[in-house]
Design a protein around this motif. Sequence first.
Motif, PDB file in Angstrom:
ATOM      1  N   LYS A   1       0.962  -1.079   0.022  1.00 18.62           N
ATOM      2  CA  LYS A   1      -0.142  -0.345  -0.192  1.00 18.62           C
ATOM      3  C   LYS A   1       1.161   1.166  -0.128  1.00 18.62           C
ATOM      4  N   LEU A   2       2.007   0.993   0.428  1.00 19.09           N
ATOM      5  CA  LEU A   2       2.933   2.348   0.492  1.00 19.09           C
ATOM      6  C   LEU A   2       3.558   2.751  -0.873  1.00 19.09           C
ATOM      7  N   ALA A   3       3.744   1.296  -1.246  1.00 22.08           N
ATOM      8  CA  ALA A   3       4.171   1.520  -2.714  1.00 22.08           C
ATOM      9  C   ALA A   3       3.883   1.849  -3.808  1.00 22.08           C
ATOM     10  N   ILE A   4       1.866   1.327  -3.366  1.00 28.43           N
ATOM     11  CA  ILE A   4       1.304   2.101  -4.264  1.00 28.43           C
ATOM     12  C   ILE A   4       0.953   4.030  -3.733  1.00 28.43           C
ATOM     13  N   VAL A   5       1.166   4.515  -3.091  1.00 31.89           N
ATOM     14  CA  VAL A   5       0.825   5.486  -2.471  1.00 31.89           C
ATOM     15  C   VAL A   5       2.128   6.247  -3.285  1.00 31.89           C
ATOM     16  N   ALA A   6       3.060   5.953  -3.236  1.00 32.05           N
ATOM     17  CA  ALA A   6       4.715   6.538  -3.447  1.00 32.05           C
ATOM     18  C   ALA A   6       4.613   6.754  -5.056  1.00 32.05           C
ATOM     19  N   GLY A   7       4.070   5.943  -5.702  1.00 33.66           N
ATOM     20  CA  GLY A   7       4.217   5.524  -7.378  1.00 33.66           C
ATOM     21  C   GLY A   7       3.357   6.549  -7.573  1.00 33.66           C
ATOM     22  N   LEU A   8       1.749   6.365  -6.880  1.00 35.86           N
ATOM     23  CA  LEU A   8       0.588   7.055  -7.311  1.00 35.86           C
ATOM     24  C   LEU A   8       0.687   9.290  -7.163  1.00 35.86           C
ATOM     25  N   ALA A   9       1.926   9.519  -6.393  1.00 39.42           N
ATOM     26  CA  ALA A   9       2.784  10.920  -5.932  1.00 39.42           C
ATOM     27  C   ALA A   9       3.272  10.849  -6.397  1.00 39.42           C
ATOM     28  N   SER A  10       3.728  10.609  -6.877  1.00 39.02           N
ATOM     29  CA  SER A  10       5.005  10.704  -8.025  1.00 39.02           C
ATOM     30  C   SER A  10       4.906  10.659  -9.399  1.00 39.02           C
ATOM     31  N   PHE A  11       3.835   9.995  -9.700  1.00 46.03           N
ATOM     32  CA  PHE A  11       3.554  10.008 -11.194  1.00 46.03           C
ATOM     33  C   PHE A  11       2.568  11.409 -11.438  1.00 46.03           C
ATOM     34  N   ALA A  12       2.058  11.643 -10.323  1.00 42.74           N
ATOM     35  CA  ALA A  12       0.788  12.749 -10.435  1.00 42.74           C
ATOM     36  C   ALA A  12       2.164  14.213 -10.354  1.00 42.74           C
ATOM     37  N   TYR A  13       3.091  13.548 -10.068  1.00 37.76           N
ATOM     38  CA  TYR A  13       4.285  15.271  -9.081  1.00 37.76           C
ATOM     39  C   TYR A  13       4.723  15.495 -10.926  1.00 37.76           C
ATOM     40  N   ILE A  14       4.972  14.220 -11.146  1.00 34.10           N
ATOM     41  CA  ILE A  14       5.980  14.781 -12.704  1.00 34.10           C
ATOM     42  C   ILE A  14       5.644  15.080 -13.982  1.00 34.10           C
ATOM     43  N   GLU A  15       3.756  14.677 -13.935  1.00 35.22           N
ATOM     44  CA  GLU A  15       2.643  14.792 -14.845  1.00 35.22           C
ATOM     45  C   GLU A  15       3.119  16.478 -15.015  1.00 35.22           C
TER      46      GLU A  15
END
Length: 438
Positions: free
Chosen positions: A383-397
């Motif tokens: 779950k923490l991996a999902i949080v980090a992945g989604l947040a970084s994907f959104a930030y880079i976009e």
Amino acid sequence: MEQKNNKKVIRSWAFFDWANSAYNLVITSTIFPAYYTIITTTPEHGDKVTFFGMRFVNTALSNYALAVAYLIIALTSPLLTSMADYRGNKKIYMKLFTWLGALSCCALFFFKLDTLELGVICFALAAIGYAGGFVFYNSYLPEIATADQQDAVSAKGFSYGYVGSVILQLICFVFVLMPELFGITDLSFPPRLSFLLVGLWWIGFAQIPFKVLPKGSPNFSVEEQKKVSGGFKELQKVWHQVKTMTLMKRFLLAFFFYSMGVQTIMLVAASFGEKILHLPTSSLILVILIIQLVAIGGANMMSYLSKIYGNVSVLISVVVIWVGMCIAAYYITTAVQFYVLAAVVGLVMGGIQSLSRSTYSKYIPSNTADTASFFSFYDVTEKLAIVAGLASFAYIEELTGSMRNSAIALTTFFIMGLVLLLALKAAERKISAKPVLD
């Protein structure tokens, strides 16, 4: 309590999967992502939206919302696991999360651009309701089935979930693709109706397990409070054990990094197809169905290959494929290319998830009786991996203005996971002439 392996109880349990899997297909994967991207893209502001006075890229905002939802789930899952392990009146909590998720889906019926805040909040709450309900759903399995029947009963739940979600998806499909048959002129109505139907379907069919499943013990005592707070203590205990276990520690680090990529891709696939390639909703639904069907074959194929080459070797190969797919996603321009990529995603999606779980289980000490705590730790890590992945994907976009850049950036996570898997392989060879999993 009902006798174990009771067919009526097992059937009612499986209907919970039938009830809530519609959320995962319609809200997370197909109609909602397409609808959200369309209504939040305007001639005046492009793909920028305002959420409580703050400006975001539309798809970045939805990914941030999901990241927050999964963070809440990660922080509360130890509590939920402790409640389930205690076997108190778990049905109360199961109902609570089900109503939260279902009502949130129903509220999405009112989601338009001028009610953006409501829509995003309900989207996040639905995710919390879905994941929270599943904790208690899973905890019923050892209570309703003997050990020799649990695999079959678990598969029954999966089958019910797949069939139920596809049936409702097809019903929604008719409204979305052929609104003229029903005299619908407002094109926002069919998808919003789909969200309402998901909520009604979810809470409606959930009444079957709510009526039949055993209630559990109604004790809400001091002892229960100790068990609840003990969830975090158990995770801390597992963490101290993991730090002394070279192979498991390296595997979990690798798992964390490549899961950041794997889970993020699954959650953003539909938004990517609609926003970057402008695929219609019908095509997006087809893509998700392809991924689901191929994933079943992928899981079986990876299981077969792991027996020949070993778990870690197969995981290394699969992560290399994921790196290639992220690079390919940066360059794709046509629907056909997207379909091919989706088929490959499905093939390795099911395989990497099932193989990761079985690999982790082999690293758990054989003399421990507390496997539930180890798997709770595994779930929190994911779950923490999902949080980090989604947040970084959104930030880079948001930073670069393109989801393509976010997709290529995911290669970093996969490469880190790959390096850690190679280190794990080397550690296995060092510890033993015959690697543990090879």
